[in-house]
Each structure stands twice: as C-alpha cells, then as structure tokens.
Design an enzyme around this catalytic site. Structure first.
Site, PDB file in Angstrom:
ATOM      1  N   ASP A  84      33.922  -8.411 -22.100  1.00 15.11           N
ATOM      2  CA  ASP A  84      35.047  -9.316 -22.012  1.00 15.11           C
ATOM      3  C   ASP A  84      34.995  -9.897 -20.601  1.00 15.11           C
ATOM      4  O   ASP A  84      34.553  -9.228 -19.679  1.00 15.11           O
ATOM      5  CB  ASP A  84      36.332  -8.513 -22.223  1.00 15.11           C
ATOM      6  CG  ASP A  84      37.563  -9.365 -22.102  1.00 15.11           C
ATOM      7  OD1 ASP A  84      37.565 -10.457 -22.685  1.00 15.11           O
ATOM      8  OD2 ASP A  84      38.514  -8.930 -21.430  1.00 15.11           O
ATOM      9  N   ASP A 105      41.896  -7.094 -26.027  1.00 21.14           N
ATOM     10  CA  ASP A 105      40.596  -6.935 -26.683  1.00 21.14           C
ATOM     11  C   ASP A 105      40.437  -5.598 -27.422  1.00 21.14           C
ATOM     12  O   ASP A 105      39.340  -5.245 -27.830  1.00 21.14           O
ATOM     13  CB  ASP A 105      39.417  -7.194 -25.735  1.00 21.14           C
ATOM     14  CG  ASP A 105      39.623  -6.530 -24.400  1.00 21.14           C
ATOM     15  OD1 ASP A 105      40.325  -5.515 -24.365  1.00 21.14           O
ATOM     16  OD2 ASP A 105      39.071  -7.041 -23.411  1.00 21.14           O
ATOM     17  N   CYS A 127      25.786  34.059 -35.133  1.00 24.26           N
ATOM     18  CA  CYS A 127      27.114  34.593 -34.823  1.00 24.26           C
ATOM     19  C   CYS A 127      28.153  33.501 -35.018  1.00 24.26           C
ATOM     20  O   CYS A 127      29.197  33.713 -35.630  1.00 24.26           O
ATOM     21  CB  CYS A 127      27.211  35.046 -33.372  1.00 24.26           C
ATOM     22  SG  CYS A 127      26.061  36.320 -32.937  1.00 24.26           S
ATOM     23  N   ASP A 184      38.893  -4.372 -20.945  1.00 26.23           N
ATOM     24  CA  ASP A 184      39.943  -3.632 -20.263  1.00 26.23           C
ATOM     25  C   ASP A 184      41.130  -3.443 -21.195  1.00 26.23           C
ATOM     26  O   ASP A 184      42.119  -2.843 -20.840  1.00 26.23           O
ATOM     27  CB  ASP A 184      40.367  -4.334 -18.977  1.00 26.23           C
ATOM     28  CG  ASP A 184      40.961  -5.698 -19.245  1.00 26.23           C
ATOM     29  OD1 ASP A 184      40.915  -6.154 -20.401  1.00 26.23           O
ATOM     30  OD2 ASP A 184      41.483  -6.309 -18.306  1.00 26.23           O
ATOM     31  N   CYS A 225      24.511  34.210 -30.654  1.00 30.01           N
ATOM     32  CA  CYS A 225      23.561  33.214 -31.157  1.00 30.01           C
ATOM     33  C   CYS A 225      24.171  32.415 -32.286  1.00 30.01           C
ATOM     34  O   CYS A 225      25.307  32.653 -32.680  1.00 30.01           O
ATOM     35  CB  CYS A 225      22.288  33.888 -31.608  1.00 30.01           C
ATOM     36  SG  CYS A 225      22.577  34.951 -33.010  1.00 30.01           S
TER      37      CYS A 225
HETATM   38  P1  ADP Z   1      40.308 -14.064 -22.030  1.00 36.29           P
HETATM   39  O1  ADP Z   1      39.294 -14.080 -23.113  1.00 36.29           O
HETATM   40  O2  ADP Z   1      39.716 -14.565 -20.756  1.00 36.29           O
HETATM   41  O3  ADP Z   1      41.006 -12.747 -21.889  1.00 36.29           O
HETATM   42  P2  ADP Z   1      42.684 -15.261 -23.397  1.00 36.29           P
HETATM   43  O4  ADP Z   1      42.252 -15.179 -24.801  1.00 36.29           O
HETATM   44  O5  ADP Z   1      43.752 -14.328 -22.966  1.00 36.29           O
HETATM   45  O6  ADP Z   1      41.436 -15.191 -22.397  1.00 36.29           O
HETATM   46  O7  ADP Z   1      43.186 -16.729 -23.126  1.00 36.29           O
HETATM   47  C1  ADP Z   1      42.340 -17.844 -23.385  1.00 36.29           C
HETATM   48  C2  ADP Z   1      42.870 -19.119 -22.776  1.00 36.29           C
HETATM   49  O8  ADP Z   1      44.145 -19.412 -23.309  1.00 36.29           O
HETATM   50  C3  ADP Z   1      43.066 -19.051 -21.300  1.00 36.29           C
HETATM   51  O9  ADP Z   1      41.869 -19.346 -20.616  1.00 36.29           O
HETATM   52  C4  ADP Z   1      44.131 -20.122 -21.079  1.00 36.29           C
HETATM   53  O10 ADP Z   1      43.524 -21.380 -21.056  1.00 36.29           O
HETATM   54  C5  ADP Z   1      44.970 -20.025 -22.323  1.00 36.29           C
HETATM   55  N1  ADP Z   1      46.152 -19.200 -22.124  1.00 36.29           N
HETATM   56  C6  ADP Z   1      46.422 -18.018 -22.695  1.00 36.29           C
HETATM   57  N2  ADP Z   1      47.620 -17.552 -22.305  1.00 36.29           N
HETATM   58  C7  ADP Z   1      48.143 -18.471 -21.435  1.00 36.29           C
HETATM   59  C8  ADP Z   1      49.355 -18.566 -20.670  1.00 36.29           C
HETATM   60  N3  ADP Z   1      50.314 -17.631 -20.703  1.00 36.29           N
HETATM   61  N4  ADP Z   1      49.519 -19.661 -19.915  1.00 36.29           N
HETATM   62  C9  ADP Z   1      48.588 -20.602 -19.853  1.00 36.29           C
HETATM   63  N5  ADP Z   1      47.441 -20.557 -20.546  1.00 36.29           N
HETATM   64  C10 ADP Z   1      47.208 -19.521 -21.331  1.00 36.29           C
HETATM   65 MG    MG Z   2      41.312 -10.438 -21.589  1.00 36.21          MG
END
Ligand code: ADP
Ligand code: MG
Length: 780
Positions: free
Chosen positions: A475, A677, A66, A673, A63
């Site tokens: 996200d 983020d 213990c 994911d 319990c």
């Molecule tokens: P999310 O919030 O969808 O994960 P991100 O913050 O990673 O998006 O990116 C935001 C925006 O920045 C994208 O929608 C794109 O327009 C631009 N972006 C980011 N990385 C790249 C890349 N390597 N090539 C082209 N555009 C990019």
């Molecule tokens: Mg993302």
C-alpha cells in the site's frame, strides 16, 4: 506555506496485536484463535456448544510418541474437542466444552504416565511457574551431565578393548572386569529408560524408552549370561560395550536435547522477563512503590533513569531516550518527550519520565507480543501431524520388525547370538526421538529469532505461506510513505488562499483521512478559525462532500468532481504540475465551481528504496497499489525504484486487484498499515501489517512488523524461508537414519554400538541444525 517537518514514524503505542477482553480466557481465544486445527467433533461426542481452551504444562515427554500419547489421552476425555501438544515447549492446548475441567485433563495426562498442571495465566504466577520449571530443568540437566560423565568414563575402557580387537593394541579386559564396568552404566544410565518404558507400557503403549530398554537389556543380559556360564572363556561373545555405548550416547543426546529445548524457548522467556513487577506510582503523598497489578488506567507513574517502563502509556512530563530494541528490534534509542507513547518493557535512558498509564498487564503491547509468539510456537505444522501419526505407530512396528529380524536370523542360521544382535541393532537405530523434535525446534527457534528482530509471525501456516511468496504488494500511504502528508501548496483561483484553506479544513474536520488531517493541521498552523461542517459525507477513495457556512463544498479527486457533474478543466494543468512532483492534489469546489487546488506531499520512508531493492534481489516482484493518481504514484515509485504500480484503485478495488494477481498464480503478500486496506490484507495469501496501523490490520495479518520499516518485509520472507527450510532439513535428518539404518540393522550389517551412535547423531543433527536458526537476525 512550507511543509512542516514530518514527524518520525508513529510510535509503538499505536500498535495493537490482538484485543482480548481483559480477564477472560475465553474471550482471549476469540480474539486470537489458537493455531490449532478446527475442532474435530467425533461421532457420538456431545454436540459442539460453547467451548473453552485449557492450557497445561506437561512434563515427562521425551519424544514424539510421548506427545502422541498425551494427545490421545487428552482427546479421550469426554467433552474434549481437540488437543495440540508442543513437545519443545512442553505444553498442551486443549479445546473443550465448558463442562471439562483442568483437573480432568491433568488426571488423564497423569494416567498416561506423564505430569501436568494447568498453565498459570497471570504474569506473576506465570513467571513463578517458569522459574520453577527452569530450576527443575537445570537440576535435571546437571544430573544428566553427571550420569553422562560417569557412563562415559566406565564405557571408555570397553570401547578401547573393542578397538584393540581389530588393531594390535595391547588392551585386554577380563570378562569379569567388563561386567563390573558395564553394570553401573546399565543401572544408572539405564534407570530412566526402564522407568520411562515401564510407565509407557503401563499406560498401554510403547515409546522410545521401550526401544532403548529392550535393546540394551538384550545385549547386557545376554552378556551377563555368558559370563556366568562360561567365565573367562566368554570373551568373544560379550556385548557389554554395545549396551554401555548405546546408553552413554542416548544420554548424551538427551542432554543436548534438553539444552536445545531450553535455548529455543529463550525468546519468549527473555520477553517475559521484561515485564516489570513494580512501579513508582505518583499520588498526593508523593511516590509510592506498588505492584504493577495494583495500578489503574490513568495512574501516573514515575520512570527513573535506567528503569524499565512498567505500563503502556503517554509521557506527561519529562524527556528521555528509550531503548526499545527488545520490542521493535530497533537498536537505536528513541527520543521521548511530552505526548510520546511509551511501551511497557522498554528501558529508560538518562532522563526521568512521568507516564500516564493507558494499558496495563495483559493488555500491554509486550503481553500481546508474548501471546502472539507463544501462539505461533505452539502451532502444529501440517507435516507435523503426519509425523505424529507415524511416531505413534512407529514403536510397535519397530518391535515387530525386531522380532521378525530375530526370528528370521535364528531360523536361517540357527545362531542365537547373531539373531539377537541384529534385533538389538534394529531396536536401537529405530528410535524416533529426533522425529518429534524436528519441527518444533525449528519453529520455535525461527519465530523466536524473528520476534527479536521485530517480526511477529501469527502461526505456522503464515510462516509456510510467507516462505512461498513471490509477489509483494505495498500500500502506498503509510507503508511506503510516512503516511503523514503535509500541505505544500494552496492555489485559490481568486487569490484568497486563507479563505480556501479555512473552508476546506473546516469541511475536513469531519474526516479521519490522512489528507484531511493534513489540511486541518495546515489551517491550525496559520491560526485560522475553523468550524465543524453542518453536513458531511465521505466518498471512499474520492473525497468528501460537506456543507460549510451554508454553502455546499466538495473536496477530492477528479472522480469526485466528475461525479458531481462539475467541470474541472481550469484546474487540470496545475494539478498535473503538482503531481509530477509527487504531490497529491485535491480540488476544492464551492457552490458547484472548482475554486482551487490544494497539494500535499507525503515523504517516502527512508528505507523504502532499500526495502524494494531487497525484494528484487530475492527475485520477488514488488508492486505498489494506491488510490492516488497514476502521476503521483509514478513519481513516488520512481523515487523508490519500484516498477509495477496500480493507481487510482479504490479501497474495495484493492482486494480485487490482489485476487486477480492470485488467479494468475502468484503467491501474494500484501503489506499495509490497515487504514482502509484490511480487506486487501485479508484477500492476499498473507497479510503483512506494518506496526503503526489499526487494530483490524493486526487481526487480519499473518505477519506483523513492529517497526514501519519496509526492509523488514524482505527480512520476514527470509526468516520464513529459513525456518521452513530448517523444518525440511530436520525431518530429513530425523528420517534418514531410520530409513537407512533399519534395513541395514535387520540385515546384520550394523553393530548395536554403531546404531546407538547413529541414533544419537540423529537427535544431535536435528537440535544443532535448529539451533543455528537462533542466530538469524534481520540485517536492518
Ligand atoms: P490510498 O490508497 O493512498 O490510501 P485512498 O483510497 O484513501 O488512498 O484515497 C484515494 C484518493 O481519494 C486520495 O488520493 C484523494 O485524492 C481522495 N480522497 C480520499 N479521501 C479524501 C478526503 N478526505 N479529502 C480529500 N480527498 C480525499
Ligand atoms: Mg491507505
């Protein structure tokens, strides 16, 4: 070009829950801090230096008091910083300086009157230890059942006679027969309580065994005394039925407890049983069967139809369907072909597979799940700490109340018998055994059921927070969508789409962003020859600036192009059109001029709409946060029925946005994911990592979903709420009998037999109530 069919959600092998350095118990603890409170350094104890966690299996705890005694015994060992006891799992986790050995701890526990041995860590030894413990428990249960049946049979006539006294039934037992019936019960059923009480008193404290032993002995020996003195005339003053009924019921309660404890820990035991011990290794000489512990990374193993996969790995040959239900909670078989990731513990269907090992033993996903679940189950709820404190002072206090009751009655009425009976009732009704079971049984049942549905809860505080969540922020990319965008449209203002794609994709070879991968895949699908950029610089949340074939290239959103001082007026109408179709667009600028637009689509997950609806139905606000533009975000939100969106948020801004929500009083869960983020996951009240993500997300997350299914979010909140509710109900059931019963008993209004029944009921209510939780299952 058209979008290539997007693949199904990522495989399990992308999963990583905690990342222990193999073979070291100390680094394991670093990766996954046990759910113990911060180490307490007592004044006078050595300064905190390097510490270790020692784990013990503890036997003989019946319990809460213990558990409290084992805890203080462990804490009194010099060098021990903290000790956490889980009564339901019968184990202790001890944080101690490196000078402390397991033997010291075992000795301390044994001195306190309980058994202990170091918990084996390697799978084979663990399994052996588990099996041994289980065999012992099963034998113990059979013994208890026998004792119960015997006591019940002997007690029945006594009870019948008691009933006969108030009804005109013709049952009449002579005092000598009563003595003959009650004595074996007192000896056989009472033995364990006498033993337990003796051990406890020798160890310098009192437990519930003391209460039972004291209470039943008082009733029994008083009755014996009357029989011996008054013979046949003693009839009216016998309390044999009281002691016999109490012992029978307490034994009944014990049996139920043992059963409940065993079934609540079933989740972890099923998972452990999944770990195969042998594998078919493929070598030059053909197939040899070896122990899994002999395998090395990179070894090829053959998995025959119907066998369990022994390692985490990649399929190098063959195709089959795997049953992953016990890992992900997903009941449909999952198709695996060359290149697919497979997870140890899953069951192969009808095809044979050759698998290259990528993780072994303790590093496999399955082992990590087991550790995570165990960790969650051994944690101690804040409320439980209070309960333990109460329990440890409870027994002495009850003995004092019983003595006071006895003295009060005797002084007031000069009736020794009435005084004794009231005191016996107090002792019996006060047993705090249900108290110790209330939290752990619910916690173990709840987290176990959650794990079976693919929801892993990190610890009890995560559970408690999840139960209070009123706002869920998703996200977008990879969470509400598949996270695998595909190029859908390429617009080159000069008509040369292949050249545009080739330059863009070449630049993107330097980037790990999902959009970058999409462009590279599209270019490869067209058979374009790509060359790595000479220079490349990622602009987080905006895009990329690079140098391809001697020319400066910029690819990204308006923020990026603006920041370079380039005009993008020519591209804006086109972008808008694409974005209204929920397509993410990026502009490509070469040598200071925007020369085209590339659009990509990322499919919303099939169950995203339902997942959002589930939350709304529970009165939880759902919101989407993304770095994408307002238009794209809106289009996707509309497709899945979301109202609230925050678009154009840069990765760093996500945590700020979460904090803003929290400052307004919301209890926020962030679902992501983990690709960029993780800070937002950490900023939320609770982070929920969706199973496909990066390691870092799993570390910051309080809850990990083993399947990328947005519906599991609502399910996770459900199971948390249900578990917390059970804990509260259980504490109520554990306390109410004591709270109501003690004053009634002291007032002489509760007969000892009824008190015994009530006390047994208290344990029964608690364990069956917690047991109901085991049936919980995510409805997805
Ligand atoms: P999310 O919030 O969808 O994960 P991100 O913050 O990673 O998006 O990116 C935001 C925006 O920045 C994208 O929608 C794109 O327009 C631009 N972006 C980011 N990385 C790249 C890349 N390597 N090539 C082209 N555009 C990019
Ligand atoms: Mg993302």
């Amino acid at each position: 070009m058209t979008a290539a069919p997007t693949s199904t959600s990522k495989t399990l092998a992308d999963l990583d829950i905690e990342v222990p350095a193999p073979g070291s118990c100390c680094s394991k603890n670093k990766a996954a801090p046990p759910a113990t409170p911060a180490p307490v350094t007592r004044p006078g104890s050595e300064p905190p230096g390097p510490s270790q966690t020692l784990r013990l299996d503890v036997t003989g705890m019946s319990c809460a008091s213990c558990a409290g005694r084992v805890e203080s015994a462990l804490k009194s060992v010099p060098g021990v910083r903290d000790a956490t006891i889980n009564l339901a799992l019968e184990r202790a986790d001890v944080m101690a300086g490196t000078t402390v050995t397991a033997a010291d701890l075992v000795a301390a526990v044994e001195h306190a009157g309980y058994g202990a041995r170091p918990r084996a860590e390697d799978p084979a030894a663990r399994r052996a230890a588990n099996e041994r413990a289980e065999a012992e428990n099963a034998a113990e249960e059979r013994r208890t059942l026998l004792i119960l049946i015997l006591s019940a049979l002997l007690t029945l006539p006594l009870v019948a006679q008691m009933i006969a006294m108030v009804t005109p039934l013709p049952v009449h037992l002579s005092p000598w027969i009563e003595l003959a019936l009650a004595t074996p019960v007192q000896v056989i059923a009472g033995a364990r309580f006498y033993r337990g009480a003796f051990k406890a008193l020798r160890g310098g404290s009192a437990n519930m065994d003391v209460l039972v032993a004291l209470g039943t002995s008082a009733a029994y020996f008083y009755s014996v005394f009357r029989v011996l003195n008054d013979g046949m005339a003693a009839q009216e003053h016998l309390y044999f039925e009281a002691s016999a009924v109490i012992l029978t019921l307490v034994i009944f309660g014990k049996l139920l407890e043992a059963r409940a404890k065993r079934s609540t820990t079933a989740a972890v035991r099923t998972l452990m049983a999944l770990r195969p011990e042998t594998a078919n290794r493929l070598g030059d000489g053909g197939v040899t069967t070896v122990a899994v512990s002999e395998l090395r990374l990179g070894d090829h193993v053959l998995v025959r139809p119907g066998e369990r996969v022994p390692v985490d790995g990649t399929v190098v040959e063959g195709a089959s369907e795997l049953d992953e239900a016990l890992i992900t909670g997903e009941s449909l078989p999952v198709t695996k072909t060359q290149g697919s990731e497979v997870t140890a513990g899953t069951i192969n269907g009808s095809g044979a597979l050759t698998v290259e090992a990528t993780a072994l033993g303790e590093d496999t996903t399955l082992s990590r799940i087991i550790r995570l679940v165990e960790n969650a189950q051994s944690g101690k709820a804040p409320v439980q700490k209070l309960v333990d404190k109460v329990a440890s002072i409870f027994v002495p206090v009850v003995v004092v109340i019983a003595l006071a009751t006895f003295a009060g009655w005797w002084l007031a009425t000069a009736d020794f018998e009435a005084a004794m009976i009231a005191a016996v009732s107090v002792l019996v009704i006060a047993c705090p055994c249900a108290l110790g079971l209330a939290t752990p049984t619910a916690l173990v049942a709840g987290t176990g059921a959650a794990a079976r549905s693919g929801i892993l809860v990190k610890d009890i505080s995560a559970l408690e927070t999840a139960a209070r969540v009123d706002t869920v922020v998703f996200d977008k990319t990879g969470t509400l969508t598949e996270g695998r965008p595909e190029v859908t449209d390429i617009h080159a203002f000069d008509g040369k789409t292949d050249r545009l794609l080739r330059i863009a994709a070449s630049a993107q070879m330097a980037s790990e962003h999902p959009l970058a991968h999409a462009m590279v895949r599209a270019a490869e699908a067209k058979g374009l020859t790509l060359s790595r950029p000479a220079k490349a610089e990622a602009r987080v949340g905006e895009g990329l600036v690079a140098e391809v074939a001697g020319e400066p290239v910029a690819i990204g959103n308006a923020a990026l192009i603006d920041s370079l001082g380039i005009d993008h007026f020519t591209a804006d109408t086109l972008r808008r059109q694409m974005e209204e179709q929920a397509k993410t667009t990026v502009m490509v600028a070469i040598a200071g001029r925007v020369v085209g637009v590339i659009a990509m689509a990322d499919r919303p997950r099939d169950s995203a709409r339902e997942g959002v609806a589930d939350l709304k139905a529970r009165g939880v606000r759902a919101q989407m946060i993304t770095g994408d533009t307002q238009t794209v975000a809106r289009a996707i939100a509309d497709a899945i029925g979301l109202d609230d969106i925050a678009a154009g948020v840069k990765p760093a801004g996500k945590s700020t946005a979460i904090e803003a929500l929290r400052n307004k009083g919301a209890v926020v869960a962030m679902v992501g994911d983990g690709v960029n983020d993780a800070p937002a996951l950490a900023a939320a009240d609770i982070g929920i990592a969706m199973g496909t993500g990066a390691d870092v997300a799993m570390e910051t997350a309080g809850i990990t979903l083993m399947r990328s299914d947005p519906r599991l979010v609502a399910a996770a909140l459900d199971v948390s709420r249900a578990t917390v509710k059970k804990i509260r109900q259980n504490l109520f059931w554990a306390f109410i009998y004591n709270v109501v019963g003690i004053p009634l008993a002291a007032a002489g209004l509760l007969s000892p037999a009824i008190a015994g029944a009530a006390m047994a009921m208290s344990s029964v209510s608690v364990v069956t109530n917690a047991g109901l939780l085991r049936r919980w299952k995510a409805k997805v």
